[in-house]
Scaffold this motif. Structure first.
Motif, short mmCIF file in Angstrom:
data_model
loop_
_atom_site.label_atom_id
_atom_site.label_comp_id
_atom_site.label_asym_id
_atom_site.label_seq_id
_atom_site.Cartn_x
_atom_site.Cartn_y
_atom_site.Cartn_z
N ARG A 165 2.20 12.00 5.05
CA ARG A 165 2.10 11.90 3.55
C ARG A 165 1.82 10.62 3.03
N VAL A 166 2.18 9.57 3.65
CA VAL A 166 2.01 8.02 3.54
C VAL A 166 0.71 7.64 3.45
N ARG A 167 0.40 6.83 2.39
CA ARG A 167 -1.12 6.59 2.23
C ARG A 167 -1.38 5.36 3.40
N ASP A 168 -2.50 4.97 3.40
CA ASP A 168 -3.03 3.98 4.40
C ASP A 168 -2.57 2.66 3.79
N GLY A 169 -1.80 1.73 4.39
CA GLY A 169 -1.31 0.66 3.88
C GLY A 169 0.11 0.79 3.41
N GLY A 170 0.56 1.95 3.53
CA GLY A 170 1.89 2.31 2.89
C GLY A 170 3.15 1.67 3.67
N GLU A 218 12.50 -4.48 -2.11
CA GLU A 218 12.02 -5.70 -1.77
C GLU A 218 11.34 -5.91 -0.76
N ARG A 219 12.06 -5.52 0.36
CA ARG A 219 11.10 -5.38 1.94
C ARG A 219 10.18 -4.43 1.56
N GLY A 220 10.08 -3.33 0.83
CA GLY A 220 9.20 -2.45 0.95
C GLY A 220 8.04 -2.73 0.02
N ARG A 221 8.22 -3.78 -0.72
CA ARG A 221 7.31 -4.39 -1.62
C ARG A 221 6.78 -3.47 -2.81
N LEU A 222 7.73 -2.53 -3.28
CA LEU A 222 7.60 -1.36 -4.33
C LEU A 222 7.35 -1.91 -5.51
N VAL A 238 4.26 17.71 -4.89
CA VAL A 238 4.63 17.10 -6.14
C VAL A 238 4.11 15.54 -5.96
N ALA A 239 3.37 15.24 -4.94
CA ALA A 239 2.78 13.88 -4.71
C ALA A 239 1.54 14.23 -3.72
N PRO A 240 0.42 15.03 -4.54
CA PRO A 240 -0.66 15.49 -3.69
C PRO A 240 -1.63 14.00 -3.28
N ASP A 241 -1.28 13.13 -4.06
CA ASP A 241 -2.32 11.86 -3.66
C ASP A 241 -1.40 10.96 -2.72
N GLY A 242 -0.30 11.45 -2.11
CA GLY A 242 0.29 10.81 -1.04
C GLY A 242 1.29 9.81 -1.61
N LEU A 243 2.16 9.11 -0.60
CA LEU A 243 3.16 8.24 -1.00
C LEU A 243 2.69 6.72 -0.63
N ASP A 244 3.06 6.00 -1.59
CA ASP A 244 2.92 4.38 -1.22
C ASP A 244 4.18 3.85 -0.59
N ALA A 245 5.15 4.42 -0.77
CA ALA A 245 6.46 3.71 0.04
C ALA A 245 7.29 5.04 0.25
N TYR A 285 -0.27 2.98 13.50
CA TYR A 285 -1.30 2.01 13.51
C TYR A 285 -2.64 2.11 13.01
N LEU A 286 -2.92 3.69 13.28
CA LEU A 286 -4.38 4.05 12.68
C LEU A 286 -4.33 3.92 11.11
N HIS A 287 -3.25 3.99 10.38
CA HIS A 287 -3.32 3.87 9.07
C HIS A 287 -2.54 2.50 8.53
N ASN A 288 -2.30 1.72 9.28
CA ASN A 288 -1.82 0.39 8.81
C ASN A 288 -0.44 0.49 8.24
N ILE A 289 0.26 1.63 8.56
CA ILE A 289 1.49 1.81 7.83
C ILE A 289 2.72 0.90 8.39
N SER A 290 3.73 0.37 7.80
CA SER A 290 4.66 -0.66 8.07
C SER A 290 6.09 0.07 7.98
N LEU A 291 6.48 0.32 9.27
CA LEU A 291 7.88 0.92 9.26
C LEU A 291 8.82 -0.36 9.33
N VAL A 292 9.76 -0.53 8.39
CA VAL A 292 10.72 -1.51 8.11
C VAL A 292 12.03 -1.43 8.16
N GLY A 293 12.83 -1.73 8.98
CA GLY A 293 13.98 -1.87 8.88
C GLY A 293 14.89 -2.57 8.05
N SER A 294 15.92 -2.30 7.16
CA SER A 294 16.45 -2.83 6.15
C SER A 294 18.15 -2.77 6.32
#
Length: 357
Positions: free
Chosen positions: A268-273, A174-178, A245-252, A294-303
Motif C-alpha cells: 500500500r506504500v506509494r513509489d518512493g515511500g 524526521e527520518r521519514g521526511r514526512l 481509508v487510503a485508496p491512493d496509497g501511503l506516503d509513509a 527495490y522495484l518501488h524505490n521504497i525506503s525501509l528506515v530503522g529509527s
C-alpha cells in the motif's frame, strides 16, 4: 543573579538494584547528586514512565547472538541505577564551566547520551539506563542536554511526557521526511510513541491514518487522526481496511509494531515511500519479499530515539504549544510500583507520570 535555593543532603529515589520483577525496584534514601563540570542539578517536577523503564528492569533487550540474555537496551547495566528518562524540572545548581544563567529556569531534559557533539549524533545511552535518571527528587544532567521550557504553556506533567515517546516519534517523522499534505499510517497509535506520532504528524499538516483498537478510537481522532483503522488479528484484513481509508496509497508508515503487518501493508506504500520502524512488539522476525522494496524505490528506515536537532524541534513545538500531550494518570513517586502495574495494563491513552515528594 538568581537565588540559589537550598538543596538537601539526601533524597528519595526509586533505585533499580538488578534485573528482575517489581521487587528489584526499591524506594530508598540516597545522596543528592553533585553536579560536576558542565553539569546542572535539577529538582524534578515530573517524570513519565516508558516501556524502556520496564524492559530495562526485566533485562529484556538481549545481546547480539544471545537474544535471551539479560541486558539493557545498550547492553550491560551498572547497578544500582535510578531509572527515568522523561524529566521536567527546575535547575537549582550548576557545576563549573556552565555557561548562562540557568538557576531557577524550568527545563526539559534531552535524555539521550550521544556518540559525538553533532546535530545528527546517534544516541548510545540514556538517562535512567546508562546514567541515573529522574525517578528521584533530584537529577544531574549535562548543560547541553537541558532546554529552557519556561515559556511553554504545557504543565510540568505534560512536559515530562515528551522526551522519550515524543522524541522517538519526532525522530521517526524526521527520518521519514514526512511533509505537509502527505498520507501516513501510524501503527500502535494509542501507545506512547504512537500517540505522539499522531499528534506530531497532524501538527505538521499530514493526513494521519491510525491503527488502534475500537475502544481507543475516539481519543486517537481527538489527537488529530483523520481516520482510524481497527487492529485485526489477520494482517491481510487490516491491510484491506487501510486500503479503504487510503485508496491512493501511503506516503509513509510510522511503525512501532513490526511483525507480519509490515509485509502485508508494504504493497500500500506509494513509489518512493518510506517505512520507518522503531519497535517490534508485533514480532521481531518477518518474511519479506525484497522486490516490493527495490522495484518501488521504497525506503525501509530503522529509527532509535532522536538526534539533538530532532529534540530541538520537539522543544520548539512544546514552547509554541503546537502539541498537547495527554496525561492519562498521575502517581506520586512513592507509588511507582502501582504506576508500573497500571502502565502494564495498557487500558488507557496517554502517559503515566510520577511526581516526586
Amino acid at each position: 543573579m538568581a537565588h540559589t535555593p537550598a538543596v538537601p543532603v539526601d533524597m528519595t529515589a526509586a533505585v533499580l538494584t538488578g534485573f528482575g520483577g517489581p521487587e528489584a525496584l526499591r524506594l530508598q534514601r540516597v545522596p543528592v547528586p553533585v553536579p560536576g563540570p558542565g553539569e546542572v542539578l535539577i529538582r524534578v517536577a515530573a517524570a513519565a514512565i516508558n516501556n524502556t523503564d520496564v524492559w530495562t528492569r526485566q533485562g529484556a533487550y538481549g545481546l547480539p547472538g544471545r537474544p535471551d540474555a539479560l541486558a539493557g537496551w545498550r547492553g550491560p547495566i551498572a547497578f544500582p541505577r535510578i531509572q527515568g528518562g522523561d524529566i521536567a524540572g527546575t535547575v537549582v545548581r550548576v557545576g563549573d564551566d556552565v555557561v548562562g544563567e540557568w538557576v531557577g529556569r524550568r527545563v526539559l531534559v534531552d535524555p539521550a547520551i550521544y556518540d559525538r557533539p553533532s546535530d545528527d549524533a546517534n544516541p548510545v545511552g540514556l538517562l535512567g539506563s546508562e546514567a541515573d535518571g529522574g525517578f528521584a527528587e533530584y537529577v544531574t544532567a549535562r548543560a547541553d542536554q537541558i532546554h529552557d521550557a519556561s515559556s511553554s504553556p504545557l504543565t510540568d506533567e505534560q512536559l515530562a511526557c515528551l522526551p522519550i515517546a515524543y522524541g522517538t516519534a519526532m525522530g521517526m517523522l524526521e527520518r521519514g521526511r514526512l511533509r505537509e499534505g502527505e498520507t501516513t499510517l501510524v501503527t500502535g497509535a494509542s501507545g506512547g510513541v504512537g500517540l505522539a506520532a499522531v499528534q506530531l504528524a497532524a501538527a505538521r499538516g499530514a493526513r494521519v491514518v491510525a491503527l488502534t483498537t475500537p475502544d481507543k478510537s475516539d481519543a486517537i481522532l481527538d489527537a488529530g487522526a483523520a481516520a482510524v483503522v481497527h487492529r485485526d488479528g489477520d494482517p491481510a484484513t487490516t491491510a484491506a481496511a487501510i486500503a479503504e481509508v487510503a485508496p491512493d496509497g501511503l506516503d509513509a508508515v510510522i511503525d512501532v509494531v513490526g511483525g507480519p503487518l509490515l509485509p502485508a501493508v508494504l504493497g500500500r506504500v506509494r513509489d518512493g515511500g518510506r517505512w520507518v520502524i522503531a519497535g517490534a512488539v508485533g514480532g521481531a522476525r518477518i518474511e519479506l519479499d525484497l522486490r516490493r522494496l527495490y522495484l518501488h524505490n521504497i525506503s525501509l528506515v530503522g529509527s532509535s530515539m532522536h538526534t539533538p536537532a530532532h529534540f530541538r524541534r520537539l522543544v520548539d513545538d512544546a514552547v509554541t504549544g503546537a502539541i498537547h500531550p495527554r496525561v492519562a494518570h498521575l502517581f506520586p513517586l512513592g507509588a511507582i510500583h502501582a504506576a508500573q502495574e497500571a502502565f502494564g495494563r495498557s487500558d488507557y491513552v496517554g502517559k503515566i507520570v510520577l511526581t516526586p515528594p
